[in-house]
Motif scaffolding. Structure first.
Motif, short mmCIF file in Angstrom:
data_model
loop_
_atom_site.label_atom_id
_atom_site.label_comp_id
_atom_site.label_asym_id
_atom_site.label_seq_id
_atom_site.Cartn_x
_atom_site.Cartn_y
_atom_site.Cartn_z
N GLU A 1 0.09 6.52 12.50
CA GLU A 1 -0.68 5.28 12.50
C GLU A 1 -1.93 5.44 11.64
O GLU A 1 -2.53 6.50 11.60
CB GLU A 1 -1.07 4.87 13.92
CG GLU A 1 0.11 4.38 14.74
CD GLU A 1 0.81 3.17 14.12
OE1 GLU A 1 0.13 2.28 13.57
OE2 GLU A 1 2.05 3.11 14.20
N PHE A 2 -2.30 4.37 10.95
CA PHE A 2 -3.50 4.38 10.12
C PHE A 2 -4.11 2.99 10.08
O PHE A 2 -3.49 2.01 10.50
CB PHE A 2 -3.18 4.85 8.69
CG PHE A 2 -2.47 3.83 7.86
CD1 PHE A 2 -3.17 2.96 7.03
CD2 PHE A 2 -1.09 3.71 7.90
CE1 PHE A 2 -2.51 2.02 6.26
CE2 PHE A 2 -0.42 2.77 7.14
CZ PHE A 2 -1.14 1.92 6.31
N ASP A 3 -5.33 2.94 9.58
CA ASP A 3 -5.97 1.66 9.34
C ASP A 3 -6.82 1.80 8.08
O ASP A 3 -7.12 2.92 7.64
CB ASP A 3 -6.85 1.26 10.52
CG ASP A 3 -7.10 -0.24 10.57
OD1 ASP A 3 -6.61 -0.97 9.68
OD2 ASP A 3 -7.79 -0.70 11.49
N VAL A 4 -7.18 0.69 7.52
CA VAL A 4 -8.06 0.68 6.36
C VAL A 4 -9.28 -0.13 6.77
O VAL A 4 -9.19 -1.33 6.98
CB VAL A 4 -7.37 0.05 5.12
CG1 VAL A 4 -8.30 0.06 3.93
CG2 VAL A 4 -6.07 0.78 4.80
N ASN B 1 0.84 -1.17 0.00
CA ASN B 1 0.00 0.00 0.00
C ASN B 1 0.89 1.23 0.00
O ASN B 1 1.95 1.22 0.63
CB ASN B 1 -0.90 -0.02 1.24
CG ASN B 1 -1.92 1.09 1.24
OD1 ASN B 1 -1.58 2.26 1.42
ND2 ASN B 1 -3.16 0.74 1.04
N ILE B 2 0.46 2.26 -0.66
CA ILE B 2 1.25 3.49 -0.73
C ILE B 2 1.49 4.08 0.67
O ILE B 2 2.46 4.79 0.89
CB ILE B 2 0.59 4.52 -1.67
CG1 ILE B 2 1.58 5.61 -2.02
CG2 ILE B 2 -0.71 5.05 -1.07
CD1 ILE B 2 1.15 6.48 -3.18
N LEU B 3 0.64 3.74 1.62
CA LEU B 3 0.77 4.28 2.97
C LEU B 3 1.64 3.42 3.88
O LEU B 3 1.86 3.78 5.04
CB LEU B 3 -0.62 4.44 3.60
CG LEU B 3 -1.58 5.33 2.80
CD1 LEU B 3 -2.95 5.33 3.45
CD2 LEU B 3 -1.03 6.73 2.68
N THR B 4 2.14 2.33 3.38
CA THR B 4 2.94 1.40 4.19
C THR B 4 4.02 2.08 5.03
O THR B 4 4.20 1.73 6.19
CB THR B 4 3.54 0.31 3.29
OG1 THR B 4 2.46 -0.45 2.74
CG2 THR B 4 4.46 -0.62 4.05
N PRO B 5 4.74 3.08 4.52
CA PRO B 5 5.81 3.69 5.32
C PRO B 5 5.32 4.58 6.47
O PRO B 5 6.11 4.91 7.35
CB PRO B 5 6.60 4.53 4.32
CG PRO B 5 6.15 4.12 2.98
CD PRO B 5 4.80 3.53 3.13
N LEU B 6 4.06 4.99 6.47
CA LEU B 6 3.61 5.96 7.47
C LEU B 6 3.91 5.58 8.93
O LEU B 6 4.43 6.41 9.68
CB LEU B 6 2.11 6.27 7.30
CG LEU B 6 1.73 7.10 6.09
CD1 LEU B 6 0.23 7.37 6.09
CD2 LEU B 6 2.50 8.40 6.04
#
Length: 145
Positions: free
Chosen positions: A92-95, A81-86
């Motif tokens: 922190e994030f979730d989908v 996912n493009i957000l993997t490095p965040l």
């Protein structure tokens, strides 16, 4: 963040990207195309967390190989996912299935930006580990080519 594992020592995909003449267009499947596959949907039911699927080495490898095993394109695109490095920067994030992307503490100010820390590459080791395994799994030599 997209990484492609190339399958040969003289890859058609690279030749085409360089603008060289090739015998046919290279074939490579975006990972999203695989979502229609029953094998992916079954795995997603077993592992409902997108983050778990995209940050667990053995799941990344299994999902990445699904279209390759079915269609044998010229390359394998890692499931990521493009957000993997965040999280490696402290974000922190979730989908979530219904809401989609949820960032726990969005950066909305300079103060939020300053709260980020230098990237912690250890938090991304699954990316390199997955690429090493994928490279081995789909290597030209492994295929006996």
């Amino acid at each position: 963040m997209i990484f492609v594992v190339i399958l040969s020592s003289n890859p058609l995909l690279v030749k085409a990207a360089r603008g060289e003449l090739v015998s046919r267009p290279p074939a490579c499947m975006m990972r999203q195309v695989g979502r229609y596959m029953a094998v992916y949907r079954k795995l997603a039911e077993k592992y409902p967390s997108f983050r778990e699927r995209s940050e667990t080495t053995n799941l990344i490898v299994e999902i990445s190989l699904q279209p390759w095993n079915a269609f044998r394109p010229d390359g394998v695109i890692i499931f990521s996912n493009i957000l993997t490095p965040l999280p490696a920067f402290g974000v922190e994030f979730d989908v979530e299935d219904v809401r989609g992307l949820v960032i726990q503490s969005p950066i909305r100010s300079e103060k939020g930006l300053k709260a980020l820390h230098p990237i912690d590459l250890e938090k991304l080791s699954f990316v390199g580990d997955s690429l090493k395994i994928l490279r081995k799994e789909v290597s030209w030599e492994h295929l006996g080519q």
